[in-house]
Design a protein around this motif. Structure first.
Motif, PDB file in Angstrom:
ATOM      1  N   VAL A   1       8.840  60.654  21.141  1.00  0.00           N
ATOM      2  CA  VAL A   1       9.062  59.315  21.503  1.00  0.00           C
ATOM      3  C   VAL A   1      10.376  58.822  21.088  1.00  0.00           C
ATOM      4  O   VAL A   1      11.833  58.318  21.489  1.00  0.00           O
ATOM      5  CB  VAL A   1       8.242  58.319  21.765  1.00  0.00           C
ATOM      6  N   MET A   2      10.302  58.451  19.295  1.00  0.00           N
ATOM      7  CA  MET A   2      11.519  57.920  18.827  1.00  0.00           C
ATOM      8  C   MET A   2      12.910  58.549  18.911  1.00  0.00           C
ATOM      9  O   MET A   2      13.911  58.301  18.361  1.00  0.00           O
ATOM     10  CB  MET A   2      10.872  57.731  17.277  1.00  0.00           C
TER      11      MET A   2
ATOM     12  N   LEU B   1      14.975  58.285  21.642  1.00  0.00           N
ATOM     13  CA  LEU B   1      15.199  57.069  21.794  1.00  0.00           C
ATOM     14  C   LEU B   1      16.387  57.748  21.139  1.00  0.00           C
ATOM     15  O   LEU B   1      17.929  56.895  21.023  1.00  0.00           O
ATOM     16  CB  LEU B   1      14.210  56.189  21.732  1.00  0.00           C
TER      17      LEU B   1
ATOM     18  N   LYS C   1       8.161  50.516  19.122  1.00  0.00           N
ATOM     19  CA  LYS C   1       8.599  51.554  20.751  1.00  0.00           C
ATOM     20  C   LYS C   1       9.273  50.069  22.077  1.00  0.00           C
ATOM     21  O   LYS C   1      10.831  50.775  22.539  1.00  0.00           O
ATOM     22  CB  LYS C   1       7.177  52.411  21.439  1.00  0.00           C
ATOM     23  N   VAL C   2       8.868  49.792  22.146  1.00  0.00           N
ATOM     24  CA  VAL C   2       8.790  48.678  22.776  1.00  0.00           C
ATOM     25  C   VAL C   2      10.015  48.652  22.770  1.00  0.00           C
ATOM     26  O   VAL C   2      11.570  48.423  23.238  1.00  0.00           O
ATOM     27  CB  VAL C   2       8.181  47.811  23.180  1.00  0.00           C
TER      28      VAL C   2
ATOM     29  N   LYS D   1       3.402  62.364  19.586  1.00  0.00           N
ATOM     30  CA  LYS D   1       3.677  62.126  20.697  1.00  0.00           C
ATOM     31  C   LYS D   1       4.283  60.959  20.365  1.00  0.00           C
ATOM     32  O   LYS D   1       5.677  60.819  21.201  1.00  0.00           O
ATOM     33  CB  LYS D   1       2.572  61.262  21.279  1.00  0.00           C
ATOM     34  N   MET D   2       4.929  60.248  19.191  1.00  0.00           N
ATOM     35  CA  MET D   2       5.313  59.011  18.399  1.00  0.00           C
ATOM     36  C   MET D   2       6.650  59.563  17.818  1.00  0.00           C
ATOM     37  O   MET D   2       7.809  58.781  19.053  1.00  0.00           O
ATOM     38  CB  MET D   2       4.439  58.624  18.105  1.00  0.00           C
TER      39      MET D   2
ATOM     40  N   ARG E   1       5.590  57.986  30.150  1.00  0.00           N
ATOM     41  CA  ARG E   1       4.162  57.299  29.593  1.00  0.00           C
ATOM     42  C   ARG E   1       5.088  56.453  28.505  1.00  0.00           C
ATOM     43  O   ARG E   1       3.852  56.083  27.475  1.00  0.00           O
ATOM     44  CB  ARG E   1       2.902  58.071  29.346  1.00  0.00           C
ATOM     45  N   TRP E   2       6.536  56.384  27.798  1.00  0.00           N
ATOM     46  CA  TRP E   2       6.214  55.567  26.413  1.00  0.00           C
ATOM     47  C   TRP E   2       6.396  54.034  27.079  1.00  0.00           C
ATOM     48  O   TRP E   2       6.579  53.412  26.080  1.00  0.00           O
ATOM     49  CB  TRP E   2       7.957  56.191  26.639  1.00  0.00           C
TER      50      TRP E   2
ATOM     51  N   GLU F   1       3.653  50.664  18.586  1.00  0.00           N
ATOM     52  CA  GLU F   1       3.734  49.985  19.945  1.00  0.00           C
ATOM     53  C   GLU F   1       5.121  49.267  20.251  1.00  0.00           C
ATOM     54  O   GLU F   1       5.565  49.238  21.029  1.00  0.00           O
ATOM     55  CB  GLU F   1       2.491  49.568  20.160  1.00  0.00           C
TER      56      GLU F   1
ATOM     57  N   ILE G   1      13.221  50.663  22.846  1.00  0.00           N
ATOM     58  CA  ILE G   1      13.548  51.441  24.664  1.00  0.00           C
ATOM     59  C   ILE G   1      14.342  50.167  25.090  1.00  0.00           C
ATOM     60  O   ILE G   1      15.206  50.037  25.574  1.00  0.00           O
ATOM     61  CB  ILE G   1      11.766  51.662  25.151  1.00  0.00           C
TER      62      ILE G   1
ATOM     63  N   PHE H   1      11.281  56.392  31.521  1.00  0.00           N
ATOM     64  CA  PHE H   1      10.550  55.802  30.838  1.00  0.00           C
ATOM     65  C   PHE H   1       8.982  55.964  31.013  1.00  0.00           C
ATOM     66  O   PHE H   1       8.085  55.609  30.214  1.00  0.00           O
ATOM     67  CB  PHE H   1      10.324  54.512  29.842  1.00  0.00           C
TER      68      PHE H   1
ATOM     69  N   TRP I   1       4.340  39.634  16.947  1.00  0.00           N
ATOM     70  CA  TRP I   1       5.246  40.938  16.735  1.00  0.00           C
ATOM     71  C   TRP I   1       6.161  40.139  15.403  1.00  0.00           C
ATOM     72  O   TRP I   1       7.085  40.863  15.379  1.00  0.00           O
ATOM     73  CB  TRP I   1       6.721  41.635  17.824  1.00  0.00           C
TER      74      TRP I   1
ATOM     75  N   MET J   1      16.336  54.230  33.910  1.00  0.00           N
ATOM     76  CA  MET J   1      16.062  54.763  32.489  1.00  0.00           C
ATOM     77  C   MET J   1      14.393  53.964  32.338  1.00  0.00           C
ATOM     78  O   MET J   1      13.281  54.791  31.211  1.00  0.00           O
ATOM     79  CB  MET J   1      16.952  53.733  31.311  1.00  0.00           C
TER      80      MET J   1
END
Lengths: 357, 357, 357, 357, 357
Positions: free
Chosen positions: B296-297, B300, C298-299, B292-293, C355-356, C295, C302, C351, D356, C347
């Motif tokens: 997404v990556m 994007l 991903k953020v 899943k990751m 569920r991203w 996580e 994005i 996203f 982070w 967007m």
């Protein structure tokens, strides 16, 4: 999981019940009971389907070998009557009806009780179906109990009918051996089919592994966990038959049982090997997925990396300083374009040299 | 971890104490002791709750079979008195009170001592609770010690009361067998419930795996580690009972014990299979999370990659060079837009061809 | 690693030396030797500290049970003298002095030799310390050798002194059992402390796993590897004592040894279970670290992905083409801003739907 | 791999050869053969180097204990002659010459044949070298065969020469025990050295793990695989010697062999523990490498993420719309700069809050 | 997978067939049957190829040792005739023809039946080929059945022909031993070749690991799974021969069989060790691939990270604010360029310091 749950579920439903009380526990549409027998010796052969249990009395008393085949276990009363006729112990009767026994072999006073699992590969659902076969071996009779019609015994029926060979001259123990042998041989048919499927997965794995491939690998891994549970106790059962000094099996038949034992070992080894290979395939899948991902990320990152410095240069000459000498050059624009092309070319060259492309 | 710690904690508290000294070690609110008995033979049946230990003397001396059930272990004195009445060895008394024994079976001069674990699935906390059941089998009596009220023995009480069947005609050893049988059968109920939960997790795993799914898989993995610890010794216990030549168990009952033994093996196999499957589910979880990751990556990164060259082109024509011929073209702007669109389209096409999208 | 190395190091230092030659190998500050004894029977009790070995002669000859406790092993001469007084075999003497023996039990002509490991949890260093305890059981005496002062035997000393109970009426073998029992019970104290620590790690794992958590998990995993090495041979030792037909242990004491054996099994099972759980915790740690990283990535990705197309649009209208119609629109700027906001909003929506986010 | 290959290679070269035919298979520069003996009893001691096999006849016949030491195995003829003098079986002769035997022990009519592996740690190559030592134990002689000069026996030679102690008063079997003992003790020296190296790796792992660390971990893992192969059969050999009822070993020496056996177990346990720890170190390495990578990626991605929105804002005001009100503001430029600074500051704050950064 | 499937496939094809019925199951081009014999004793030697089975009668009756070698198993009738001549049991005949037996050894009334696997390394396909060799040992004859021409027995044939040594003076059992010995020795040749290949892979792994390396590692891992299946039962077979009290093997030959047994153990150990090492190589591969990927990503990300702030600065001065003081500075442009260079240099310095570059 479903197959695993079934066992617990059935047992759970029986918790607290007295032993030896017969109650059919399966919820599937119940098969009508069907009782047939084959009675034979060297010279005679007789095949019949019956409805009344009492007709079987004569079989029990006759000198000839009789093979009783009962299909469908839901008519508990009839089965109890039949079992009582042949003096089958109440606990054995319970094991016959409750079809989630582990393969095992028990000697009782009047007969030998053997539980085996008959496998069937359901092509449409790509699934292994299990059916419990109970074999009761007496002095001159063999009784087999099956859950459903359709079995692997047809070749034996034919051999009994046509052939004048060994099987007609031998006793009930040899018949029992033949039944066990054909059940074990049938395992190879299942394994062959699974082998076919796995070869297809192997090709998929090389050509284009997908999420689906993973699901299939896991599916067959679970099938193997399941098969193991049927096959390992089989080994003990057949070894037990070969080694025991029961009066129901003559020493001449034991040599044949040893042959079946060898086959059982081969089944076990094959199951274990397939498990090992599926484990290996899983590793290949994971590493090929990750390789593919890496490849994508690498190419994309490289594209980004090439354009970032170029965009930076364009940004430089997009600045609004009053005095930027290059801007007034006649060919400034083209010089910059060429410089950018050179930088891009060098980066591509460098990445290729580093084998990143 | 908590369940594991409890054992060490209790033992630790006892370090250095002389053996055979009774002391109740649980900190939970202590249950009032409750002593009841059922006394029966083929013809008679009597059920009573008592308060004075001395009332039990007559039971011990009578010919009929008596089943004494003690609930609550905190009133150490009463239990000691009762045990002494039945000549129970001080070490056994200690094991009865200290409820973190491993399942085991010991033969003593006057009785047979069996420790088992009775499981209970606490629906609200989704947790397996354990209760130690001690069974003392004498010549014509069975004594059971439980920690808390509420047990799995009710069906047996009913069978004793109503049924004229086998159980009333048999001796104390058969009663003991029935008790063990119902405890083992109860394991299947627990396994069935866990099976239900795991099926739900399996679905979650396919539809939308979350961090919570992982926690659950680990939880049930730990439950299985824990169950194993209760179940494996059970096997030895029951095998020991079947194989031993104790005078407290008649050979006619051993056949029934063998039946229980088969069930124990099935419980063990089911526990092991669930462990294997949970291991597989863990792998699926990890690989699906990572898939899943990756997805997404990838998407994007692809978006970024498409826009980077386009932004570069826009940057080019944002440069302030005095002489950039394209800038003066009538349709320069639109040409550039079209060129950008073509580049973007080609990249999307290329990524699709490469199956990166 | 250090604990492992110590064994090899000590042995290495002794390579090529003749057997039975006593030499103290530890480099730690040597503890002064301290010899004390407790002499008792049902009626009498005497406790004394002595300096001259020859004073012990009378103990050996007396009928009463004597417990000699030697603390500190560096004064090799005195120990040799003492051992010779009690006819202890030279190889045993060597094993007493060289404190890196495996737990074992050996029967000799005049006595039984038992080596055990006494554990101590050093709270300040969060480390398990090991001390070798040698127990020599003779006809009417028990000799214990320890490396350092401070032990787990105090409750026994008290019971000997105060209590009129069983321990004073029994022989040397019962005393030996009590010593072994208290050493084994002490393992539960260690396991309880480790259990506490692991529960803390479990919480850390859920709340905020750090590199430190990993280090701790590995630390306790190594402690478990180390504990296993002490505990597994213990099982053999105690089983050996129970099963052997040595004259130094009466059958009445064997029942108690069996009790200790049960405890040993529980220690082993607990150690193994903790190992399994630590393995599971390691997996959770790795997957939670990787989840956290995912996580973050991903953020951040994005955010970048949302702004890249917007920046591209800004780049478009930053181009210096002479004829870009939008630039001359009255509200061009605001229209573009609104378009950008719409794109960004879409967007984010997309996203979120996927569920991203 | 090299060490593993050697065995197959040597055997392969011999395929199809008749058994008992002597042929030296090593390609290394062949060591000149060197035969020396030590002959002793309680009172006498004689040490000599000889060149003629026939000189040994008198040794065989004398009552004193003789230790023959042969160094270098390439002069096959001389070895054959010597072996025949002592009636050594042709198959044993073959095993002496072909130095890739598994450690084993065989009893023959005239002597006991023991094969062991003598290890040597080559400091410069950081590698364990193996040398086969064959020990032939006869009535009053011990013959040892080594591949190369240089061994671990010097302390024994010294003890034989100087000491008036036990060794000179004992028979050939005690000498054999001493030789075995010193070889086993030497394993601890090797393990100590490996322990030192591993401690260095452990520190490297904490401070700065590199690709080199990984290579070293694998190297020592392979060394351990290799050591296991030498050590496990050793256990059987020594256990075999202790348990066998051969006439070549007196029961008084068996007690000593049991001591060696204990040491062997410790060697095995240490090897296994080191393996386990290396496995753990590997996991730490992998997770620390991945942690480091994550850290880099995170910081870099965060930098990019902070600047991307800022660049977007700059892009906005780089657009050439005719009417962008902000552009004409007096302090527009500074306002934008401040806005950018605020955004950047907030993002840094947010990332810090989210841990982070 | 193919090798695994073959076994199931063949068995599957036979399911339901009566035992002892001969049918050749291989689909490969059938080899013409070729029967040859060597007949010898101390003084005589005779070698001949025959076509008529009946010619063999005289061999059976002669006192000399005869070695019958049958190549090609498709002419089932001839083989049956031959087997019947030597009273070979029908089940054994079946095992001879159906060439997917597990290595095993069975004693029958008239002979000893041994099944072994002869391996052959196919250089062109880099694959291990298996051939079943059946050895029947009678009183004064040995019969070997092979599937294809070409074997490892040539050295034995030569020794029989030329040598006046031991082999010609010994009985049939010694000949059988020699055959087994040469088959086992041949395993070392295979292992040596695989060792060569693996060493090449090891180098590849260090220098430039590719997807191909992974495939090879898996290939050899599967080969090892496969080899294990041939080798483990071999151990039992040879141990069985050594330990059995069959009349077909004299005790003098058992010493030689023990030698073969030692070799078998070495083959097994080598196979296991290679498996372990391949496992380690797999880990190295995965971690080196991931290291390489990390390295690429890191460098690329760093390039991007350096340029992003610079581009931002350029963006700042590309804004069209009416009043940006720096824009009117004489050297504004150059100052900005220098600032950018300083920032870039600092970042490179910082990344180098952090060891990210």
């Amino acid at each position: 999981m479903k197959k695993i749950r079934k066992i617990s579920e059935k047992r759970a439903r029986k918790a607290g019940q007295p032993p030896g009380v017969l109650k059919y526990l399966e919820e599937e549409p119940q098969e009508e009971i069907k009782i047939s027998y084959i009675d034979y010796d060297k010279d005679s052969y007789q095949e019949e389907e019956i409805t009344e249990i009492s007709e079987l009395k004569k079989l029990k008393e006759s000198e000839t070998v009789s093979w009783l085949n009962i299909i469908g276990l839901s008519d508990v009363e009839k089965i109890e009557k039949l079992c009582n006729l042949f003096n089958i112990h109440p606990l054995v009767q319970e094991d016959i009806i409750h079809v989630h026994q582990r393969p095992k072999m028990e000697e009782h006073k009047d007969s030998l009780y053997i539980v085996l699992k008959m496998l069937n590969y359901n092509e449409s659902e790509e699934d292994i179906e299990v059916e419990q076969v109970s074999i009761v071996v007496g002095d001159n009779y063999v009784i087999t109990f099956q859950e459903r019609a359709g079995d692997v015994f047809d070749p034996i029926r034919k051999r009994l009918k046509n052939e004048k060979g060994r099987i007609r001259t031998m006793q009930a123990d040899y018949l029992a051996y033949t039944l066990i042998d054909v059940i074990v041989d049938n395992y190879f048919i299942i394994l062959e089919k699974i082998g076919d499927k796995i070869e297809i997965i192997e090709e998929e794995l090389v050509n284009q592994p997908s999420d689906d491939t993973l699901q299939k690998i896991y599916k067959y891994k679970n099938e193997m966990i399941f098969l193991r549970k049927s096959v390992w106790p089989l080994r003990e059962v057949i070894n037990g038959l070969e080694k025991s000094d029961t009066k129901f099996i003559n020493s001449s038949v034991k040599l044949y049982l040893r042959d079946v034992y060898d086959h059982t070992i081969q089944v076990i080894e094959t199951v274990e090997t397939i498990r090992d290979m599926l484990g290996g395939m899983l590793d290949i899948y994971l590493s090929s997925i990750s390789n593919k991902m890496n490849e994508v990320m690498k190419v994309l990152t490289i594209i980004a990396t090439i354009f970032i410095p170029l965009t930076f240069i364009a940004g430089i000459y997009g600045m609004n300083f009053e005095y930027i000498p290059e801007l007034t050059w006649q060919n400034g624009y083209f010089v910059v374009l060429i410089v950018m092309a050179v930088i891009a070319a060098y980066m591509v060259y460098y990445f290729k040299k580093k084998r990143w492309l």
